[in-house]
Enzyme design. Structure first.
Site, PDB file in Angstrom:
ATOM      1  CE  LYS A 399      35.731  29.546 -80.029  1.00 33.72           C
ATOM      2  NZ  LYS A 399      36.621  30.067 -78.228  1.00 33.72           N
ATOM      3  CE  LYS A 401      36.313  34.736 -80.135  1.00 30.42           C
ATOM      4  NZ  LYS A 401      37.230  34.501 -78.801  1.00 30.42           N
TER       5      LYS A 401
HETATM    6  N1  C2G Z   1      40.773  36.237 -70.703  1.00 32.38           N
HETATM    7  C1  C2G Z   1      41.274  36.939 -69.978  1.00 32.38           C
HETATM    8  N2  C2G Z   1      41.113  38.516 -69.795  1.00 32.38           N
HETATM    9  C2  C2G Z   1      41.353  39.236 -71.451  1.00 32.38           C
HETATM   10  C3  C2G Z   1      40.906  38.002 -72.282  1.00 32.38           C
HETATM   11  C4  C2G Z   1      41.316  36.701 -71.931  1.00 32.38           C
HETATM   12  O1  C2G Z   1      41.479  36.306 -69.077  1.00 32.38           O
HETATM   13  N3  C2G Z   1      41.503  40.173 -71.651  1.00 32.38           N
HETATM   14  C5  C2G Z   1      40.817  34.917 -70.553  1.00 32.38           C
HETATM   15  C6  C2G Z   1      39.008  34.441 -71.267  1.00 32.38           C
HETATM   16  O2  C2G Z   1      38.368  34.118 -70.104  1.00 32.38           O
HETATM   17  C7  C2G Z   1      39.482  32.883 -71.792  1.00 32.38           C
HETATM   18  C8  C2G Z   1      40.679  33.151 -72.355  1.00 32.38           C
HETATM   19  O3  C2G Z   1      41.922  33.755 -71.684  1.00 32.38           O
HETATM   20  O4  C2G Z   1      39.744  32.169 -70.760  1.00 32.38           O
HETATM   21  C9  C2G Z   1      41.096  33.287 -74.391  1.00 32.38           C
HETATM   22  O5  C2G Z   1      40.333  34.055 -74.317  1.00 32.38           O
HETATM   23  P1  C2G Z   1      39.634  33.676 -75.644  1.00 32.38           P
HETATM   24  O6  C2G Z   1      40.715  33.576 -76.176  1.00 32.38           O
HETATM   25  O7  C2G Z   1      38.647  34.979 -75.864  1.00 32.38           O
HETATM   26  O8  C2G Z   1      38.411  32.406 -75.307  1.00 32.38           O
HETATM   27  P2  C2G Z   1      36.974  32.684 -75.260  1.00 32.38           P
HETATM   28  O9  C2G Z   1      37.319  32.713 -77.605  1.00 32.38           O
HETATM   29  O10 C2G Z   1      36.254  33.050 -75.008  1.00 32.38           O
HETATM   30  O11 C2G Z   1      36.746  30.739 -75.803  1.00 32.38           O
HETATM   31  O12 C2G Z   1      34.596  26.356 -74.957  1.00 32.38           O
HETATM   32  C10 C2G Z   1      35.166  27.961 -74.595  1.00 32.38           C
HETATM   33  C11 C2G Z   1      35.778  28.894 -76.110  1.00 32.38           C
HETATM   34  O13 C2G Z   1      36.951  27.904 -76.903  1.00 32.38           O
HETATM   35  C12 C2G Z   1      36.366  29.795 -74.747  1.00 32.38           C
END
Ligand code: C2G
Length: 484
Positions: A399, A401
């Site tokens: 990712k 990240k």
């Molecule tokens: N999320 C949310 N609202 C936000 C930020 C995040 O609802 N303002 C949700 C995202 O949609 C996700 C969860 O919180 O369901 C975790 O967000 P991230 O840590 O950014 O996850 P991500 O990088 O999207 O990883 O295999 C799937 C991936 O690992 C998802």
């Protein structure tokens, strides 16, 4: 197997006899040479009329002889002498020895149970780290065991395998032994039920009836259960043989020294005089100080214990104490456990409807309320929420990240959220399929920024749900805001 019994009192001798008749090589140790000689020659004990001590039993006052090559060493001395006996035996007890304690009581100044006292004492030389301590306790009058009257008892040890070894040794046609791992609960019951037995004797001595006794026994085991639960014991123990079983046999029988001492006190005999008349150790009186201290330490309301303490240690009039117990503020049998009762029933409901398991995946860096909103709604879709947390490697390789918090830090944060039941690592994109099966997942949940990306999980039998993101917040947003 060689077995030694430390202590030649009625209980030690009744057990020694039973074990010897069962074919074990039994040695009985006493601190008093006069007692050793008397028992060796006369083969009987004044408080066990009719019981013949088998010829195979060897008596000694030599502790080395009593502790060498023993499969099991039984501590059967009265509770006030357990520590000094352990001190005497320390030099001769090998590490790893199975030690069975049958003395019931709590040490007044340390508040330790008997197996804890033995462990505490033997650990002083640093050579007894692997001692296996078993509490053997239950509704067992020595007088009846001495007459092969059918009896049941509990062998409690943290190590179930050791509890089973002792169960084997103490099981025969007259003694049925059950195992338990809740040593604390078993020992608490054994020590504190003597106090309720004392109370039961007092009300009997005052001329009150079976109703009063049954009320005391029932509420008495309830007080002990409340204390035990606050100390981490297992609730089942209190409705078992060491709990209600021992309470019944002690609080309703003239075989019980505590009951008989209570009767005298109820008749107005001063406490010291009553104890002298009984002529043996009244364990309930010893246990009182400890019980009062434990009730205070764990903030548990124990009105019966306190009433007995008032009568025995502070000269209160038993009639007045009983009258006060009768007019205490009204209580319910379930009010204190109302929350627990609801929780238990909700668990059962869920179990009946099969607990639903939910999983979600994410990085969750710089944990914020957007993440919480997601987790809260995910949990609400079932009963058990698993979060597959992206590892640092997965974030970087897949990712791009670079997390502010490490995996371990992000994991600790997630585990402190009450919506989250389990955190597992997310190491690759493909594990979702197997996770569904490995963790029996019913529902897969993720933010709708992933809408449509994981529909294939329905092929694995999981419901797929995309929840709306919390719009105005994101880790990126936080970082850029902080930069400004
Ligand atoms: N999320 C949310 N609202 C936000 C930020 C995040 O609802 N303002 C949700 C995202 O949609 C996700 C969860 O919180 O369901 C975790 O967000 P991230 O840590 O950014 O996850 P991500 O990088 O999207 O990883 O295999 C799937 C991936 O690992 C998802």
């Amino acid at each position: 197997m060689n077995i030694s019994v430390l202590g030649a009192g009625t209980w030690g001798l009744a057990l020694a006899r039973m074990l010897a008749l069962d074919g074990y090589n039994v040695t009985v140790w006493s601190a008093f040479k006069s007692e050793v000689d008397d028992l060796s020659i006369n083969r009987c004990h004044k408080n066990l009329p009719g019981m013949v001590i088998p010829d195979s039993i060897v008596f000694t006052e030599d502790m080395a002889k009593a502790c060498r090559d023993m499969g099991v060493i039984v501590f059967a001395v009265p509770s006030p002498f357990v520590r000094s006996t352990a001190a005497k035996a320390m030099a001769y007890i090998p590490d790893g020895q199975i030690i069975v304690d049958v003395a019931k009581g709590i040490e007044p100044d340390t508040l330790l149970t008997m197996t804890e006292v033995i462990k505490d004492e033997l650990n002083k030389d640093g050579n007894h780290q692997n001692i296996k301590l078993v509490a053997l306790s239950g509704p067992t009058h020595a007088e009846e065991v001495a007459r092969d009257i059918p009896t049941a008892i509990v062998s409690a040890c943290l190590d179930m395998d050791v509890a089973k070894v002792v169960q084997e040794v103490f099981s025969n046609t007259c003694m049925r032994t059950y195992t338990n791992t809740d040593v604390l609960g078993v020992e608490l019951c054994g020590a504190l039920k003597n106090i309720v037995a004392l109370a039961s004797g007092v009300v009997d001595g005052m001329g009150f009836g079976d109703n009063t006794r049954a009320a005391l026994i029932t509420r008495g085991i309830g007080e002990i259960r409340s204390l035990g639960m606050s100390m981490g014991a297992n609730i089942q123990t209190f409705s078992g043989l060491a709990g209600i079983g021992d309470m019944i046999v002690t609080a309703t029988s003239n075989n019980s020294r505590n009951f008989r001492a209570g009767q005298l006190i109820g008749k107005g005999v001063p406490v010291p005089e009553a104890v002298t008349q009984i002529g043996m150790v009244v364990e309930g009186i010893h246990a009182l100080n400890a019980a009062v201290k434990l009730a205070a330490k764990y903030h548990v309301d124990m009105p019966i214990i306190m009433a007995v303490d008032a009568v025995v240690n502070h000269g209160a009039d038993p009639r007045q104490e009983l009258a006060r117990l009768m007019v205490r503020p009204k209580r319910s049998e379930i009010e204190t456990t109302e929350v627990e009762t609801r929780f238990e029933s909700s668990l059962y409901t869920n179990r009946r409807n099969k607990m639903k398991r939910v999983i979600t995946y994410g990085t969750f860096d710089m944990l914020h309320y957007g993440h919480i909103n997601l987790l809260k709604r995910a949990k609400a879709m079932g009963d058990y929420l698993i979060v597959a947390l992206s590892t640092d490697e997965f974030n970087w390789n897949e990712k791009q990240k670079k997390c502010y918090f490490t995996y371990e830090q992000r994991k600790a944060l997630l585990e402190s959220i009450r919506y989250v039941d389990l955190v597992i690592p997310e190491e690759n994109w493909d594990q979702k399929r197997t996770d569904i099966h490995d963790y029996n997942i019913d529902t897969f949940v993720i933010g709708d920024d992933w809408k449509g990306k994981f529909d294939f999980l329905e092929e694995e039998g999981a419901e797929v749900v995309y929840l709306s993101r919390t719009p105005e917040i994101s880790t990126t947003q936080i970082k850029s805001d902080l930069k400004k």
